[in-house]
Design a protein around this motif. Structure first.
Motif, PDB file in Angstrom:
ATOM      1  N   GLU A  80       0.855  -1.192   0.000  1.00  0.00           N
ATOM      2  CA  GLU A  80       0.000   0.000   0.000  1.00  0.00           C
ATOM      3  C   GLU A  80       0.883   1.231   0.000  1.00  0.00           C
ATOM      4  O   GLU A  80       1.628   1.484   0.953  1.00  0.00           O
ATOM      5  N   ARG A  81       0.812   2.005  -1.077  1.00  0.00           N
ATOM      6  CA  ARG A  81       1.655   3.196  -1.191  1.00  0.00           C
ATOM      7  C   ARG A  81       1.296   4.237  -0.141  1.00  0.00           C
ATOM      8  O   ARG A  81       2.169   4.903   0.414  1.00  0.00           O
ATOM      9  N   ASP A  82       0.021   4.357   0.156  1.00  0.00           N
ATOM     10  CA  ASP A  82      -0.442   5.381   1.090  1.00  0.00           C
ATOM     11  C   ASP A  82      -0.894   4.765   2.409  1.00  0.00           C
ATOM     12  O   ASP A  82      -1.934   5.138   2.957  1.00  0.00           O
ATOM     13  N   LEU A  83      -0.101   3.841   2.938  1.00  0.00           N
ATOM     14  CA  LEU A  83      -0.494   3.145   4.159  1.00  0.00           C
ATOM     15  C   LEU A  83      -0.683   4.125   5.318  1.00  0.00           C
ATOM     16  O   LEU A  83      -1.623   3.997   6.103  1.00  0.00           O
ATOM     17  N   GLY A  84       0.208   5.113   5.440  1.00  0.00           N
ATOM     18  CA  GLY A  84       0.099   6.086   6.516  1.00  0.00           C
ATOM     19  C   GLY A  84      -1.199   6.869   6.445  1.00  0.00           C
ATOM     20  O   GLY A  84      -1.870   7.076   7.470  1.00  0.00           O
ATOM     21  N   ARG A  85      -1.572   7.304   5.277  1.00  0.00           N
ATOM     22  CA  ARG A  85      -2.824   8.058   5.123  1.00  0.00           C
ATOM     23  C   ARG A  85      -4.039   7.148   5.354  1.00  0.00           C
ATOM     24  O   ARG A  85      -5.074   7.594   5.855  1.00  0.00           O
ATOM     25  N   ARG A  86      -3.887   5.894   4.989  1.00  0.00           N
ATOM     26  CA  ARG A  86      -4.982   4.956   5.235  1.00  0.00           C
ATOM     27  C   ARG A  86      -5.179   4.758   6.737  1.00  0.00           C
ATOM     28  O   ARG A  86      -6.312   4.744   7.226  1.00  0.00           O
ATOM     29  N   MET A  87      -4.080   4.631   7.482  1.00  0.00           N
ATOM     30  CA  MET A  87      -4.198   4.493   8.929  1.00  0.00           C
ATOM     31  C   MET A  87      -4.807   5.747   9.536  1.00  0.00           C
ATOM     32  O   MET A  87      -5.617   5.681  10.465  1.00  0.00           O
ATOM     33  N   ARG A  88      -4.440   6.892   8.998  1.00  0.00           N
ATOM     34  CA  ARG A  88      -5.018   8.158   9.471  1.00  0.00           C
ATOM     35  C   ARG A  88      -6.527   8.173   9.251  1.00  0.00           C
ATOM     36  O   ARG A  88      -7.304   8.596  10.122  1.00  0.00           O
ATOM     37  N   TYR A  89      -6.956   7.703   8.080  1.00  0.00           N
ATOM     38  CA  TYR A  89      -8.383   7.676   7.749  1.00  0.00           C
ATOM     39  C   TYR A  89      -9.141   6.717   8.668  1.00  0.00           C
ATOM     40  O   TYR A  89     -10.238   7.026   9.159  1.00  0.00           O
ATOM     41  N   TYR A  90      -8.542   5.547   8.911  1.00  0.00           N
ATOM     42  CA  TYR A  90      -9.178   4.568   9.786  1.00  0.00           C
ATOM     43  C   TYR A  90      -9.240   5.096  11.218  1.00  0.00           C
ATOM     44  O   TYR A  90     -10.213   4.851  11.935  1.00  0.00           O
ATOM     45  N   GLN A  91      -8.189   5.794  11.636  1.00  0.00           N
ATOM     46  CA  GLN A  91      -8.190   6.383  12.968  1.00  0.00           C
ATOM     47  C   GLN A  91      -9.353   7.361  13.122  1.00  0.00           C
ATOM     48  O   GLN A  91     -10.069   7.356  14.132  1.00  0.00           O
ATOM     49  N   ALA A  92      -9.552   8.179  12.101  1.00  0.00           N
ATOM     50  CA  ALA A  92     -10.651   9.146  12.138  1.00  0.00           C
ATOM     51  C   ALA A  92     -12.000   8.427  12.195  1.00  0.00           C
ATOM     52  O   ALA A  92     -12.913   8.845  12.917  1.00  0.00           O
ATOM     53  N   ALA A  93     -12.121   7.340  11.430  1.00  0.00           N
ATOM     54  CA  ALA A  93     -13.371   6.590  11.418  1.00  0.00           C
ATOM     55  C   ALA A  93     -13.672   5.993  12.791  1.00  0.00           C
ATOM     56  O   ALA A  93     -14.824   5.923  13.215  1.00  0.00           O
TER      57      ALA A  93
END
Length: 297
Positions: A80-93
């Motif tokens: 996943e190229r944007d793993l950090g941003r994905r974790m950020r999104y999941y954190q927000a969710a």
């Protein structure tokens, strides 16, 4: 006789169902985080069993609460190229549903987003990456947000300090169940594969998802060609019809495929399969979602 296809622990649906076994979930949290989770309740239990669940919001693999903490545990087999941003999104969710109207921010529970990866997401050779927010100028400053991100790397299983973590990561990497926790997981995988009705629903869901992705890519190519021709004609008026059409087709194909492909990927990651199908058919809706994900020109 045709061999029955089985799901492995790495398959997200099997992973979800195994971790909905509370004892296994507690042991994995203990091995990876050093936390005794105590009693666990699942906030998305139906998703652990029903692969046809869909919705407009983000889809968390295993979303659980234990001893005042919340956990999102994700299986990740593709880089996943944007793993950090994905974790950020999941954190927000996770956070958005934890505070009621008028509640204090101090009521937000400690939370963990954990990605169990079959590859080394950061290329440093560590079996375990713990990521926390930090002040750049004052490294010893405790920000106090209470939301670590944890990324596991199965390829480095041999260097994991915790025996339980080493056992699970080795099982992910090699398929060998050689320790108490991996043997427990492997037995559950075998048992759940005997539930053929459930396995067939999962396989049907995955096949349909693959078909939708392929169809979306084909439609992205077609859309790119059409846009490219239009752009090429416009450029051709000023720069020469032949050169403009050629450049426009190339640019349009690339831009059309990149934008629609990226949008479909984002929607699938978020569990928004109905939206992934609709964007290939509804131009106005596609433009709205391109804007939502910041993928417009």
């Amino acid at each position: 006789m045709m061999t029955k296809r089985k799901l492995g622990f790495q398959d997200r649906w099997m992973f979800n169902r195994v971790l909905c076994e509370k004892d296994v979930c507690r042991k994995i949290l203990r091995a990876a985080l050093g936390i005794e989770a105590g009693e666990i309740s699942y906030l998305n239990a139906e998703q652990c069993f029903e692969p046809l669940t869909s919705g407009r919001g983000v889809r968390l693999d295993v979303f659980a609460r234990g001893d005042g903490r919340v956990y999102d545990i994700e299986m990740q087999v593709a880089k996943e190229r944007d793993l950090g941003r994905r974790m950020r999104y999941y954190q927000a969710a996770m956070d958005v549903g934890e505070l009621g109207a008028g509640a204090d921010f101090g009521d937000l529970p400690e939370s963990y987003v954990m990605f169990v990866c079959t590859f080394d997401a950061y290329g440093k050779g560590s079996p375990l990456y713990v990521i926390e927010r930090q002040c750049i100028d004052y490294r010893d400053l405790d920000v106090g947000d209470g939301s670590p991100w944890v990324v596991l790397n199965a390829t480095a299983w041999e260097t994991a300090a915790d025996p339980g973590l080493r056992d699970v990561l080795r099982y992910l990497q090699t398929g060998e169940a050689l320790g108490p926790l991996s043997e427990e997981i492997d037995a559950l995988v075998d048992a759940f594969n005997e539930d053929r009705e459930w396995v067939n629903r999962v396989l049907t869901y995955e096949q349909e998802t693959e078909m939708r992705c392929r169809r979306a890519r084909e439609e992205a190519l077609e859309q790119g060609i059409e846009q490219g021709i239009e752009q090429g004609i416009e450029q051709g008026i000023e720069q020469g019809i032949e050169q403009g059409i050629e450049q426009g087709i190339e640019q349009g194909i690339e831009q059309g495929m990149d934008r629609l492909g990226a949008l479909v990927g984002r929607l699938i990651d978020a569990g928004r399969l109905d939206d992934a199908k609709r964007v290939s058919e509804d131009a106005a809706y596609r433009e709205a979602l391109l804007a939502e994900f910041g993928l417009q020109n």
